[in-house]
Design an enzyme around this catalytic site. Structure first.
Site, PDB file in Angstrom:
ATOM      1  N   ASP A 116       0.856  -1.183   0.000  1.00 21.79           N
ATOM      2  CA  ASP A 116       0.000   0.000   0.000  1.00 21.79           C
ATOM      3  C   ASP A 116       0.900   1.243   0.000  1.00 21.79           C
ATOM      4  OD1 ASP A 116      -2.174   1.672  -0.037  1.00 21.79           O
ATOM      5  OD2 ASP A 116      -3.247   0.638   1.549  1.00 21.79           O
TER       6      ASP A 116
HETATM    7  C1  NOJ Z   1      -4.085   3.833  -0.101  1.00 23.17           C
HETATM    8  C2  NOJ Z   1      -5.244   2.913   0.083  1.00 23.17           C
HETATM    9  O1  NOJ Z   1      -5.176   2.272   1.343  1.00 23.17           O
HETATM   10  C3  NOJ Z   1      -5.374   1.846  -1.001  1.00 23.17           C
HETATM   11  O2  NOJ Z   1      -6.611   1.207  -0.834  1.00 23.17           O
HETATM   12  C4  NOJ Z   1      -5.234   2.442  -2.374  1.00 23.17           C
HETATM   13  O3  NOJ Z   1      -5.349   1.438  -3.345  1.00 23.17           O
HETATM   14  C5  NOJ Z   1      -3.901   3.148  -2.476  1.00 23.17           C
HETATM   15  N1  NOJ Z   1      -3.824   4.211  -1.486  1.00 23.17           N
HETATM   16  C6  NOJ Z   1      -3.648   3.736  -3.863  1.00 23.17           C
HETATM   17  O4  NOJ Z   1      -4.480   4.808  -4.088  1.00 23.17           O
END
Ligand code: NOJ
Length: 707
Positions: free
Chosen positions: A257
């Site tokens: 993430d």
């Molecule tokens: C953070 C989020 O937790 C995740 O769900 C997302 O896919 C990513 N950012 C990318 O935007």
């Protein structure tokens, strides 16, 4: 160019690490762009994939740099959060879950994938599969609700819809199951907080949707930001390499993430970026999204002997394999050549599907005296509230490029379906701020009307990432507006928009009818108007238990009994002094315009338990029912939940129609984890419960002996 195994031998360390590095593009007022510094890094081969960039021109330009200006010419892939639509937005996932319709889930995902693929996207960070039992957690809105069985079916349908048989195919995307795992169990519902749950809960509740996604062939997977018992998932070798790859046979790519590898330092398990990078890579995380930890930390980690070149090469091979499977080595421009290919008919079909999905997500929770539908004859309607004419709010959080497509407000939708009615609009109060100046005008509008439609709830940005709330109520001065409008005594229909259940029992007392709408998406106003006028019936059901008060959360259907279950007559039982344990609405609640009656439960035992009920629509309008099958295992070596959902079926019923719905439960369906967490089937008595929701009083039940 084709992917040739020898490519790895030609790659420098920096080029290998580049393949493991994912970076976000920047934004300009006109849309997403590749920021200048990113172009430089692309040219040097320091980036293997980009996200937050869309549109064929922008993607083609970035791809050209990778393919034509880098030493090896390895193509990029492009990722995006297409959570519930790309430009045409479908209902928020939690609201979609309430449709309890696998076919619809799949069609909506397929449609979103086609629209995003047409804009050059290869991969989406979807489906979000976090079981969520605590509505304080803002990310509840992104997933399938509280139940693991629903989560697993949602996972399969979404992966099928997004990827099809081959995610390199026309109009398909590579999917990414996230956030692995138990993110929904963050302490006190606070986003990013630590997770402390039992192994049993992990196995029985949080893992099944992910397993289903892996079995459905999901291409990639994202670990959660959180830890479990002190081990951050981004560094969780036992879960990523052990469980996912070795036990479940997942052969795809694991993408961290945003910034999560760097955050291992703040978690307190890595002293510096080299350690953080080594922990993540050794755990099995292939791609570093936005931490720069692989780029800055891996060379040193290699020098210090914290990781091996073989581990690095394995990750690079998986990433190149993904690009190969995406068809990018064969043709790097396959999704970004020329203009988009979508014709007007494709776009029209998508809007129609968004309207259908929007309607199917609506859950009618109260309808006193058959207040709804209003019917064609409605004359003077007051449409009141801060969400009445709020087209953009209707698309909810995580709406990709949704702001570029026209969204339909409730007011606009109602004006279309009631062309002859006099429709008066008053905002009443602001959406999130305090302010009561507009209430008097709203009350005047209500007094002059035959019926009031009050549109209240949360702003879209109040749920989603980093959007936890301690108060799950109507924000700002909306309660004052509700009180004032209700006091006029006019028939009151409340449309509640939110990313989570809102604990507002007084609203349900005052209104004659209430529809929980989630955020229905681009076609919100049309979908809602179809149901208000009665051209279509509401058919959604709650995918999550709806509390009376935030003090009851977490609240969910599958609790265990405990030794002192609630007994109002006995003080020393499990209960509150100030409120019953029961929710305001159980899992599965939801009304239609028909009159559906469940009867004749039969349960026979042979090789399996064969159970059936009849479902009759005694009303004068067509309707749909969702038939839920629960089980209770009253005596086992490990205490089992009071209700476990084992199956559900959606049935369409014409007026006056009766249908028999049959279920089959084999030993595998009744297997659970014993004290050592090994699967076991223990024969004996089982209570079979079938009905319209998890409300015990409305379930038909029979006890059988089996096994
Ligand atoms: C953070 C989020 O937790 C995740 O769900 C997302 O896919 C990513 N950012 C990318 O935007």
């Amino acid at each position: 160019m084709t992917l040739d195994a020898s490519i790895l031998k030609d790659m420098t360390l920096a080029e290998k690490i580049g393949q493991l590095t994912m970076v976000t593009a920047g934004y300009a007022t006109t849309g997403p762009i590749v920021a200048g510094d990113v172009t430089g890094a692309l040219r040097e081969g320091r980036i293997g994939s980009l996200f937050n960039l869309w549109g064929r021109d922008a993607i083609r330009a970035a791809q050209r740099v990778a393919v034509e200006e880098t030493r090896l010419g390895i193509p990029l892939f492009f990722g995006l959060d297409v959570i519930h639509g790309f430009r045409t937005i479908f209902p928020t996932p939690l609201a979609q879950a309430g449709a309890f319709d696998e076919d619809l889930w799949e069609r909506a995902a397929a449609s979103a994938a086609a629209e995003a693929a047409d804009a050059g996207i290869d991969l989406t960070f979807t489906p979000m599969l976090d079981v969520a039992r605590d509505p304080r957690w803002g990310r509840s809105v992104e997933g399938p609700g509280e139940d693991p069985l629903v989560g697993a079916r949602f996972a399969r349908a979404q992966v099928r819809g997004l990827q099809g048989d081959d995610f390199a195919g026309e109009g398909r995307l590579a999917a990414c199951a996230k956030h692995f795992v138990a993110y929904g169990a963050v302490t006190a519902g606070r986003d990013y907080a630590p997770v402390d749950i039992s192994r049993r809960t992990l196995e029985e509740v949080y893992l099944p949707p992910f397993r289903a996604a892996v079995e459905a062939g999901v291409a990639t997977l994202m670990p959660a930001f959180t830890d479990l018992d002190g081990i951050p998932f981004t560094a969780h070798r036992a879960m990523i390499t052990g469980r996912l790859r070795e036990e479940w046979g997942f052969d795809g790519v694991v993408i961290s993430d945003f910034g999560a590898i760097g955050e291992l330092i703040r978690h307190g398990v890595a002293a510096d970026l080299a350690e953080a990078a080594a922990l993540a890579l050794n755990a099995g995380v292939d791609i570093d999204m936005m931490a720069g930890a692989y780029e800055k930390g891996l060379p040193e980690a290699l020098e210090r002997g914290l990781v091996t070149v073989a581990t690095l090469d394995a990750a690079v091979t998986r990433v190149l394999g993904l690009k190969e499977r995406l068809g990018l080595f064969a043709d790097p421009y396959r999704r970004c050549r020329g203009e988009g290919t979508e014709d007007a008919e494709g776009k029209g079909g998508r809007r129609r599907l968004a309207r259908e999905a929007g309607r199917r997500a609506l859950v009618l929770l109260k309808n006193e005296g058959g207040l709804l539908p209003l019917g064609e004859g409605a004359r003077r309607i007051a449409v009141i509230g801060p969400l009445a004419d709020a087209a953009v709010e209707m698309i909810g959080p995580w709406a990709s490029d949704g702001k570029r497509a026209p969204a339909v407000s409730v007011l606009a939708g109602l004006r279309e379906v009631f062309p002859r009615a006099e429709i008066v609009h008053a905002e009443g109060v602001p959406l999130t701020q305090d302010g009561t100046d507009g209430i008097a005008a709203a009350v005047d509008a209500a007094r002059d009307a035959d019926c009031v439609i009050l549109c209240v709830g949360e702003a879209a940005e109040m749920s989603g990432e980093a959007a936890s709330r301690t108060k799950i109520d109507l924000p700002g001065s909306q309660s004052a507006l509700l009180d004032a409008v209700a006091a006029t005594g006019k028939p009151l229909v409340v449309l509640l928009f939110s990313g989570r259940p809102l604990a507002v029992p007084e609203m349900f007392e005052r209104a004659g009818a209430v529809i929980a709408c989630g955020f229905p998406g681009s076609e919100a106003g049309h979908a809602i108007a179809d149901v208000i006028i009665g051209r279509e019936g509401p058919t959604g059901r709650l995918p999550t238990t709806w509390p009376r008060h935030v003090g009851q959360v977490p609240i969910f259907l599958a609790e265990r009994s405990g030794g002192r279950p609630e007994n109002p007559a006995d003080k020393y039982t499990s209960k509150y002094l100030d409120m019953p344990n029961s929710p305001l609405f159980p899992f599965g609640a939801g009304l239609g315009y028909g009159e559906v009656v469940f009867a004749d439960l039969k349960a026979d035992v042979g090789e399996a338990i064969e159970a059936s009920v009849t479902v009759a629509n005694r009303g004068s309008r067509a309707d749909e029912a969702v038939v839920f099958l629960f089980v209770r295992d009253p005596v086992a070596s490990v205490a089992r939940p009071v209700l476990e959902l084992k199956d559900f079926r959606r049935v369409a019923l014409a007026a006056g129609e009766t249908r028999t719905i049959a279920f089959r439960l084999g030993r595998e369906d009744l297997t659970f984890l014993d004290m050592r967490l090994e699967p076991v089937f223990e024969g004996g008595a089982f209570e079979i419960l079938i009905g319209p929701s998890a409300d015990r009083a409305r379930l038909l039940s029979a006890t059988v002996r089996f096994g």
